[in-house]
Write an enzyme that holds these catalytic residues in place. Structure first.
Site, mmCIF file in Angstrom:
data_model
loop_
_atom_site.group_PDB
_atom_site.id
_atom_site.type_symbol
_atom_site.label_atom_id
_atom_site.label_comp_id
_atom_site.label_asym_id
_atom_site.label_seq_id
_atom_site.Cartn_x
_atom_site.Cartn_y
_atom_site.Cartn_z
ATOM 1 N N HIS A 281 0.728 -1.172 -0.015
ATOM 2 C CA HIS A 281 -0.074 -0.239 -0.341
ATOM 3 C C HIS A 281 1.275 1.100 -0.185
ATOM 4 C CE1 HIS A 281 -0.229 0.276 4.471
ATOM 5 N NE2 HIS A 281 0.279 -0.838 4.581
ATOM 6 N N ASP A 293 6.186 0.505 6.989
ATOM 7 C CA ASP A 293 4.278 0.314 6.516
ATOM 8 C C ASP A 293 4.026 1.224 5.369
ATOM 9 O OD1 ASP A 293 2.400 -1.096 6.552
ATOM 10 O OD2 ASP A 293 1.146 0.559 8.557
ATOM 11 N N GLU A 327 -4.662 1.801 2.528
ATOM 12 C CA GLU A 327 -4.859 0.440 3.296
ATOM 13 C C GLU A 327 -5.285 1.207 4.211
ATOM 14 O OE1 GLU A 327 -3.321 -2.770 6.317
ATOM 15 O OE2 GLU A 327 -2.556 -1.189 5.422
ATOM 16 N N GLU A 328 -5.109 2.017 5.540
ATOM 17 C CA GLU A 328 -4.263 2.287 6.337
ATOM 18 C C GLU A 328 -5.694 2.684 7.495
ATOM 19 O OE1 GLU A 328 -2.376 1.070 8.129
ATOM 20 O OE2 GLU A 328 -0.146 1.450 7.578
ATOM 21 N N ASP A 355 2.953 -6.472 3.183
ATOM 22 C CA ASP A 355 2.052 -5.661 3.771
ATOM 23 C C ASP A 355 2.697 -6.245 5.581
ATOM 24 O OD1 ASP A 355 1.435 -3.294 5.174
ATOM 25 O OD2 ASP A 355 -0.535 -4.253 4.622
ATOM 26 N N HIS A 427 3.570 2.103 12.462
ATOM 27 C CA HIS A 427 2.170 3.161 12.816
ATOM 28 C C HIS A 427 3.016 4.036 14.357
ATOM 29 C CE1 HIS A 427 -1.195 0.926 11.723
ATOM 30 N NE2 HIS A 427 -0.933 0.512 10.403
#
Length: 476
Positions: A281, A293, A327-328, A355, A427
């Site tokens: 993503h 990520d 995606e997140e 991912d 994140h």
């Protein structure tokens, strides 16, 4: 990314959806080419160069944020420069959520600042913030069992802890609190919601991530505390005095935004309308630069595809690399693609998305028709020298965005990365290029090159068809 524990067992021996048919096989000559690709990938740095470029020249890529279009333009240009036969975009529309800033502090009994990040899709606080007493719970289940009278008007704090594991299964604990905790607290009348970050580190860097409120229903401000700040709140609560916190979140929705999935294709030499799909993503959360990520996921796929493009002859089927949109905040790119290709999903013969960072792949799993199980075994045998084991009993839905395509009938293969380190940085502001080990990244490229080439060359299919895997309730 979304990495959750196996929810339900799934029988792979003889799904009723498939009648017995001709076995899918892979020719010895193709095995030999795949072995050559594997070895060449261990000396190739295309994935590193792509990931370095995206994270350096674009940086953070919050969906609908300032760099969303810039990232798509960068990837489109890079795909073309790398020599793909076709590059195009497909629109994806989703709610536009913005983060402008956040602040929190303990007011009593021991005044001090707190380190936190608003959760994606959280509303902001009223002007001046929210000041309220904190009520603490050690798990989602404890909050679920709480009397609403004990929660009403207070700031709910849930302190569930994650621990590091190779398969990352504790993310199921953290993500449940983050995603389902705020709406549950809302139902019980809470004023706001805080959680211990869904991560395995002890850095004073909070982990953001999306939460979920039903459209049109009440929503409360929600944020994640860094682990040391969560410890601090818990120590204060244990002293038996009321703990009051002031929370100021400047964030929320600003209508809708249309982004896009960016797709690159190597055209197949015999059946080009059929294809293997891989990718990652393009969006990331905004504190870091989205290296693990998921810039690395796209980079790995690009590296694998470029090696295949350098062969004297294209494989029989096409190979697609997708940089998925948003995606997140809810798999929007994957869901859009699943809807667009729902009726023709049989042409997507197999898919695998990267991912879960860039550390070494340690396991392969797949969900395919029974007649293709031996072909997966052939692929796994080529992967074994890379230290990758084959678990024939576990499902493989293809990865985060590709799980949406699997749900409408795509056969899925999952290459499981070692997640021991991943959730320490996931994140957070620590999701940066220095966390990627180039040697481990090359091992990933080797695995994806093998899988992509052999899937594109296989004699027979892997079972993709509309509704083919409707009974598969397993999760990567």
């Amino acid at each position: 990314m979304r990495l959750t524990p196996l929810a339900l067992a799934f029988c792979f021996a003889a799904p009723a959806a498939f009648a017995a048919g001709k076995p899918t096989t892979i020719a010895p000559a193709d095995i030999a080419i795949a072995e050559q690709l594997r070895e060449k990938a261990l000396r190739d740095d295309t994935a590193w160069e792509f990931t370095e470029g995206l994270t350096t020249e674009v940086g953070p890529r919050l969906a609908a944020g300032p760099n969303d279009l810039k990232a798509r333009e960068w990837v489109t240009a890079r795909f073309k420069a790398l020599g793909f036969d076709k590059v195009w975009s497909e629109p994806v529309t989703f709610p536009k959520w913005v983060r402008r800033g956040e602040h929190a502090e303990v007011l009593a009994p021991f005044p001090q600042p707190l380190s936190l990040l608003a959760l994606g899709h959280s509303p902001g606080t009223p002007a001046g913030g929210i000041s309220a007493e904190v009520v603490g719970f050690d798990s989602f289940d404890a909050l679920k069992a709480a009397d609403p009278a004990a929660v009403r008007g207070k700031i709910v704090y849930v302190g569930a802890r994650m621990h590091a594991h190779q398969d990352g299964h504790d993310y199921g604990i953290g993500s449940q609190v983050r995603v389902d905790g705020p709406p549950l607290a809302t139902q019980k009348g809470a004023a706001a919601f805080l959680l211990r970050s869904a991560g395995t580190d002890n850095d004073r860097l909070p982990h953001t991530g999306v939460t979920r409120f039903d459209p049109g229903q009440p929503a409360i401000p929600a944020a994640a505390l860094s682990s040391p700040d969560a410890d601090q709140i818990e120590r204060m609560l244990k002293r038996g005095q009321p703990v009051r916190v002031k929370l100021v979140l400047d964030c929320g929705f600003e209508g809708e935004y249309t982004g896009a999935n960016v797709i690159a294709e190597l055209r197949g030499s015999k059946t080009p309308d059929q294809h293997f799909v891989m990718g990652g993503h393009l969006d990331s959360w905004d504190p870091g630069t989205g290296a693990i990520d998921d810039a690395a996921g796209i980079g790995i796929s690009v590296g694998a595809a470029r090696l295949i493009a350098q062969l004297p002859k294209r494989p029989a089927r096409s190979i697609r690399v997708v940089a998925f949109a948003n995606e997140e905040a809810g798999l929007f790119g994957g869901k859009a693609m699943a809807e667009k290709y729902r009726k023709s999903i049989g042409n997507t013969v197999l898919g695998s998305e990267s991912d879960a960072g860039a550390d070494r792949i340690w396991k392969i799993t797949a969900t395919v028709k029974p007649e293709a199980r031996d072909a997966i075994g052939q692929i796994a045998a080529v992967l074994k020298p890379l230290g990758i084991e084959y678990d024939a009993q576990a499902p493989g839905r293809g990865g985060s965005d590709l799980s949406a395509l699997h749900a409408v009938g795509m056969a899925g293969l999952s290459l499981h990365q070692d997640a021991t380190r991943y959730f320490a940085w996931h994140h957070t502001a620590n999701d940066t290029l220095d966390k990627i080990d180039p040697e481990q990244l090359r091992q990933n490229v080797a695995a994806y090159a093998v899988v992509a080439y052999l899937a594109a060359q296989a004699n027979g299919d892997f079972g993709s068809a509309p509704g083919a895997f409707a009974k598969d309730q397993g999760e990567d």
